[in-house]
Design a protein around this motif. Structure first.
Motif, PDB file in Angstrom:
ATOM      1  N   ARG A  63       6.554  -0.576   2.236  1.00  0.00           N
ATOM      2  CA  ARG A  63       6.529   0.888   2.361  1.00  0.00           C
ATOM      3  C   ARG A  63       5.067   1.305   2.355  1.00  0.00           C
ATOM      4  O   ARG A  63       4.305   0.883   1.479  1.00  0.00           O
ATOM      5  N   PRO A  64       4.625   2.095   3.321  1.00  0.00           N
ATOM      6  CA  PRO A  64       3.195   2.363   3.492  1.00  0.00           C
ATOM      7  C   PRO A  64       2.625   3.320   2.456  1.00  0.00           C
ATOM      8  O   PRO A  64       3.353   3.995   1.711  1.00  0.00           O
ATOM      9  N   LEU A  65       1.312   3.376   2.435  1.00  0.00           N
ATOM     10  CA  LEU A  65       0.621   4.399   1.652  1.00  0.00           C
ATOM     11  C   LEU A  65       0.955   5.779   2.189  1.00  0.00           C
ATOM     12  O   LEU A  65       1.222   5.941   3.377  1.00  0.00           O
ATOM     13  N   ARG A  66       0.908   6.771   1.312  1.00  0.00           N
ATOM     14  CA  ARG A  66       1.090   8.136   1.779  1.00  0.00           C
ATOM     15  C   ARG A  66      -0.100   8.526   2.666  1.00  0.00           C
ATOM     16  O   ARG A  66      -1.227   8.064   2.439  1.00  0.00           O
ATOM     17  N   PRO A  67       0.108   9.353   3.687  1.00  0.00           N
ATOM     18  CA  PRO A  67      -0.978   9.692   4.621  1.00  0.00           C
ATOM     19  C   PRO A  67      -2.216  10.249   3.943  1.00  0.00           C
ATOM     20  O   PRO A  67      -3.342   9.913   4.336  1.00  0.00           O
ATOM     21  N   ASP A  68      -2.049  11.101   2.925  1.00  0.00           N
ATOM     22  CA  ASP A  68      -3.221  11.678   2.268  1.00  0.00           C
ATOM     23  C   ASP A  68      -4.034  10.614   1.537  1.00  0.00           C
ATOM     24  O   ASP A  68      -5.273  10.660   1.504  1.00  0.00           O
ATOM     25  N   VAL A  69      -3.344   9.623   0.967  1.00  0.00           N
ATOM     26  CA  VAL A  69      -4.029   8.538   0.266  1.00  0.00           C
ATOM     27  C   VAL A  69      -4.796   7.676   1.265  1.00  0.00           C
ATOM     28  O   VAL A  69      -5.963   7.338   1.058  1.00  0.00           O
ATOM     29  N   LEU A  92      -2.892  -6.524 -10.139  1.00  0.00           N
ATOM     30  CA  LEU A  92      -1.924  -6.111 -11.159  1.00  0.00           C
ATOM     31  C   LEU A  92      -0.940  -7.246 -11.435  1.00  0.00           C
ATOM     32  O   LEU A  92      -0.645  -7.567 -12.599  1.00  0.00           O
ATOM     33  N   ALA A  93      -0.419  -7.846 -10.368  1.00  0.00           N
ATOM     34  CA  ALA A  93       0.546  -8.935 -10.527  1.00  0.00           C
ATOM     35  C   ALA A  93      -0.096 -10.148 -11.198  1.00  0.00           C
ATOM     36  O   ALA A  93       0.497 -10.776 -12.086  1.00  0.00           O
ATOM     37  N   GLU A  94      -1.308 -10.490 -10.778  1.00  0.00           N
ATOM     38  CA  GLU A  94      -1.971 -11.671 -11.323  1.00  0.00           C
ATOM     39  C   GLU A  94      -2.358 -11.481 -12.787  1.00  0.00           C
ATOM     40  O   GLU A  94      -2.163 -12.371 -13.612  1.00  0.00           O
ATOM     41  N   GLU A  95      -2.913 -10.327 -13.122  1.00  0.00           N
ATOM     42  CA  GLU A  95      -3.480 -10.130 -14.453  1.00  0.00           C
ATOM     43  C   GLU A  95      -2.479  -9.652 -15.490  1.00  0.00           C
ATOM     44  O   GLU A  95      -2.726  -9.806 -16.692  1.00  0.00           O
ATOM     45  N   THR A  96      -1.351  -9.083 -15.053  1.00  0.00           N
ATOM     46  CA  THR A  96      -0.378  -8.565 -16.023  1.00  0.00           C
ATOM     47  C   THR A  96       1.040  -9.072 -15.805  1.00  0.00           C
ATOM     48  O   THR A  96       1.888  -8.926 -16.690  1.00  0.00           O
ATOM     49  N   GLY A  97       1.335  -9.611 -14.626  1.00  0.00           N
ATOM     50  CA  GLY A  97       2.704 -10.006 -14.314  1.00  0.00           C
ATOM     51  C   GLY A  97       3.574  -8.868 -13.850  1.00  0.00           C
ATOM     52  O   GLY A  97       4.764  -9.051 -13.580  1.00  0.00           O
ATOM     53  N   GLN A  98       3.011  -7.680 -13.714  1.00  0.00           N
ATOM     54  CA  GLN A  98       3.780  -6.500 -13.307  1.00  0.00           C
ATOM     55  C   GLN A  98       3.740  -6.352 -11.776  1.00  0.00           C
ATOM     56  O   GLN A  98       2.693  -6.553 -11.156  1.00  0.00           O
ATOM     57  N   VAL A  99       4.861  -5.982 -11.204  1.00  0.00           N
ATOM     58  CA  VAL A  99       5.010  -5.925  -9.754  1.00  0.00           C
ATOM     59  C   VAL A  99       5.444  -4.531  -9.312  1.00  0.00           C
ATOM     60  O   VAL A  99       6.410  -3.979  -9.845  1.00  0.00           O
ATOM     61  N   ILE A 100       4.731  -3.976  -8.344  1.00  0.00           N
ATOM     62  CA  ILE A 100       5.145  -2.732  -7.692  1.00  0.00           C
ATOM     63  C   ILE A 100       5.546  -3.113  -6.269  1.00  0.00           C
ATOM     64  O   ILE A 100       4.694  -3.423  -5.429  1.00  0.00           O
ATOM     65  N   GLY A 101       6.823  -3.138  -6.009  1.00  0.00           N
ATOM     66  CA  GLY A 101       7.322  -3.548  -4.700  1.00  0.00           C
ATOM     67  C   GLY A 101       8.738  -3.064  -4.488  1.00  0.00           C
ATOM     68  O   GLY A 101       9.364  -2.488  -5.389  1.00  0.00           O
ATOM     69  N   ILE A 102       9.248  -3.289  -3.301  1.00  0.00           N
ATOM     70  CA  ILE A 102      10.633  -2.985  -2.985  1.00  0.00           C
ATOM     71  C   ILE A 102      11.224  -4.211  -2.292  1.00  0.00           C
ATOM     72  O   ILE A 102      10.499  -4.986  -1.656  1.00  0.00           O
ATOM     73  N   PRO A 103      12.539  -4.424  -2.429  1.00  0.00           N
ATOM     74  CA  PRO A 103      13.148  -5.597  -1.805  1.00  0.00           C
ATOM     75  C   PRO A 103      12.807  -5.667  -0.319  1.00  0.00           C
ATOM     76  O   PRO A 103      12.889  -4.684   0.400  1.00  0.00           O
ATOM     77  N   SER A 104      12.393  -6.845   0.110  1.00  0.00           N
ATOM     78  CA  SER A 104      11.961  -7.008   1.486  1.00  0.00           C
ATOM     79  C   SER A 104      12.004  -8.478   1.870  1.00  0.00           C
ATOM     80  O   SER A 104      11.766  -9.363   1.040  1.00  0.00           O
ATOM     81  N   GLY A 115      10.849 -12.062  -2.758  1.00  0.00           N
ATOM     82  CA  GLY A 115      11.898 -11.095  -2.441  1.00  0.00           C
ATOM     83  C   GLY A 115      11.430  -9.656  -2.414  1.00  0.00           C
ATOM     84  O   GLY A 115      12.228  -8.754  -2.167  1.00  0.00           O
ATOM     85  N   TYR A 116      10.131  -9.434  -2.645  1.00  0.00           N
ATOM     86  CA  TYR A 116       9.601  -8.078  -2.666  1.00  0.00           C
ATOM     87  C   TYR A 116       8.406  -7.954  -1.717  1.00  0.00           C
ATOM     88  O   TYR A 116       7.600  -8.874  -1.581  1.00  0.00           O
ATOM     89  N   GLY A 117       8.305  -6.795  -1.105  1.00  0.00           N
ATOM     90  CA  GLY A 117       7.125  -6.447  -0.344  1.00  0.00           C
ATOM     91  C   GLY A 117       6.353  -5.382  -1.096  1.00  0.00           C
ATOM     92  O   GLY A 117       6.929  -4.595  -1.861  1.00  0.00           O
ATOM     93  N   PRO A 118       5.041  -5.324  -0.922  1.00  0.00           N
ATOM     94  CA  PRO A 118       4.235  -4.316  -1.624  1.00  0.00           C
ATOM     95  C   PRO A 118       4.681  -2.900  -1.275  1.00  0.00           C
ATOM     96  O   PRO A 118       4.974  -2.596  -0.128  1.00  0.00           O
ATOM     97  N   ASP A 119       4.704  -2.059  -2.292  1.00  0.00           N
ATOM     98  CA  ASP A 119       5.106  -0.664  -2.115  1.00  0.00           C
ATOM     99  C   ASP A 119       3.878   0.224  -2.278  1.00  0.00           C
ATOM    100  O   ASP A 119       3.335   0.360  -3.377  1.00  0.00           O
ATOM    101  N   GLY A 120       3.430   0.818  -1.188  1.00  0.00           N
ATOM    102  CA  GLY A 120       2.250   1.665  -1.251  1.00  0.00           C
ATOM    103  C   GLY A 120       2.538   3.106  -1.604  1.00  0.00           C
ATOM    104  O   GLY A 120       1.631   3.850  -1.991  1.00  0.00           O
ATOM    105  N   VAL A 152       8.907  -2.951 -10.883  1.00  0.00           N
ATOM    106  CA  VAL A 152      10.238  -3.563 -10.817  1.00  0.00           C
ATOM    107  C   VAL A 152      10.417  -4.660 -11.856  1.00  0.00           C
ATOM    108  O   VAL A 152      11.518  -5.196 -12.010  1.00  0.00           O
ATOM    109  N   THR A 153       9.363  -5.007 -12.574  1.00  0.00           N
ATOM    110  CA  THR A 153       9.440  -6.015 -13.624  1.00  0.00           C
ATOM    111  C   THR A 153       9.580  -5.336 -14.988  1.00  0.00           C
ATOM    112  O   THR A 153       9.484  -4.112 -15.111  1.00  0.00           O
TER     113      THR A 153
END
Length: 219
Positions: A63-69, A92-104, A115-120, A152-153
């Motif tokens: 899911r892409p970044l918002r246009p303003d971002v 974020l994933a490497e240093e904390t184990g936390q993932v921001i993504g959506i199933p993909s 099973g996840y793609g990055p969520d912008g 999602v984690t």
């Protein structure tokens, strides 16, 4: 793993991410402590983040970044907005184990992203700062803010984290400045506190130390 340039004092693009979570003591942010032997900011409490890798520009977002971002990130940058955001999510994933993504089906090649793609979409660009000359490492750092609800984690499980940051913890904004942290982290925290309180923040603050004098402006 981050790429290391031959000239370690050369200005490098970097990205950090601030996760914001509601807690019993008010809004909290996720922070960790850098090692005592780290060349850059040893022993300091910081947000997850690091230098942009060349491969970050090759990752596809579910899911892409918002246009303003995207528009704000594109200004005065040789990196694409997607590469900068990808670096923040990877770190974020490497240093904390936390993932921001959506199933993909097109998962990112990062820890925890099977099973996840990055969520912008949850990312907001909130700060930019260039390290002053004379430091052992220099970065052109972009700071992103994201709600913890986008993760999602398990928010309190750091077992998958690598060892770059220790003492990972959710720190109440009201108590964060008591930690030993870099000056710029304190400034970013003040900006995040204003956003958390719903105050109107005009533009993205930018501490520009690329020249002989420090310049502050809003993008």
């Amino acid at each position: 793993m981050n790429e290391t340039p031959k000239d370690k004092t050369a200005l490098r693009d970097a990205a950090s991410i601030i996760l914001l979570r509601d807690g019993s003591a008010g809004p909290c942010v996720l922070m960790g402590q850098r090692g005592a032997e780290a060349a850059f900011m040893p022993n300091k409490f910081v947000f997850p983040g690091g230098a942009v890798d060349q491969s970050d520009g090759d990752v596809s977002f579910a899911r892409p970044l918002r246009p303003d971002v995207g528009q704000a990130l594109a200004g005065q940058s040789t990196r694409t907005p997607e590469a900068l955001a990808a670096a923040a999510l990877r770190e974020l994933a490497e240093e904390t184990g936390q993932v921001i993504g959506i199933p993909s089906e097109g998962a990112a090649p990062w820890p925890g992203f099977a099973g996840y793609g990055p969520d912008g979409d949850p990312l907001t660009f909130v700060f930019r700062a260039i390290t002053p000359p004379g430091r052992p490492r220099r970065f052109d750092a972009r700071f992103f803010l994201a709600p913890a609800s986008a993760v999602v984690t398990e928010l309190d499980d750091f077992s998958a984290a690598e060892d770059e940051l220790s003492h990972l913890q959710w720190v109440p904004l009201a108590e964060a400045r008591a930690l030993d942290m870099p000056f710029i982290t304190e400034v970013v925290l003040a900006e995040v506190a204003a956003i958390a309180e719903g105050r109107d923040v005009p533009g993205v603050p930018f501490f520009d130390n690329s020249g002989d004098t420090s310049v502050f402006r809003r993008l």
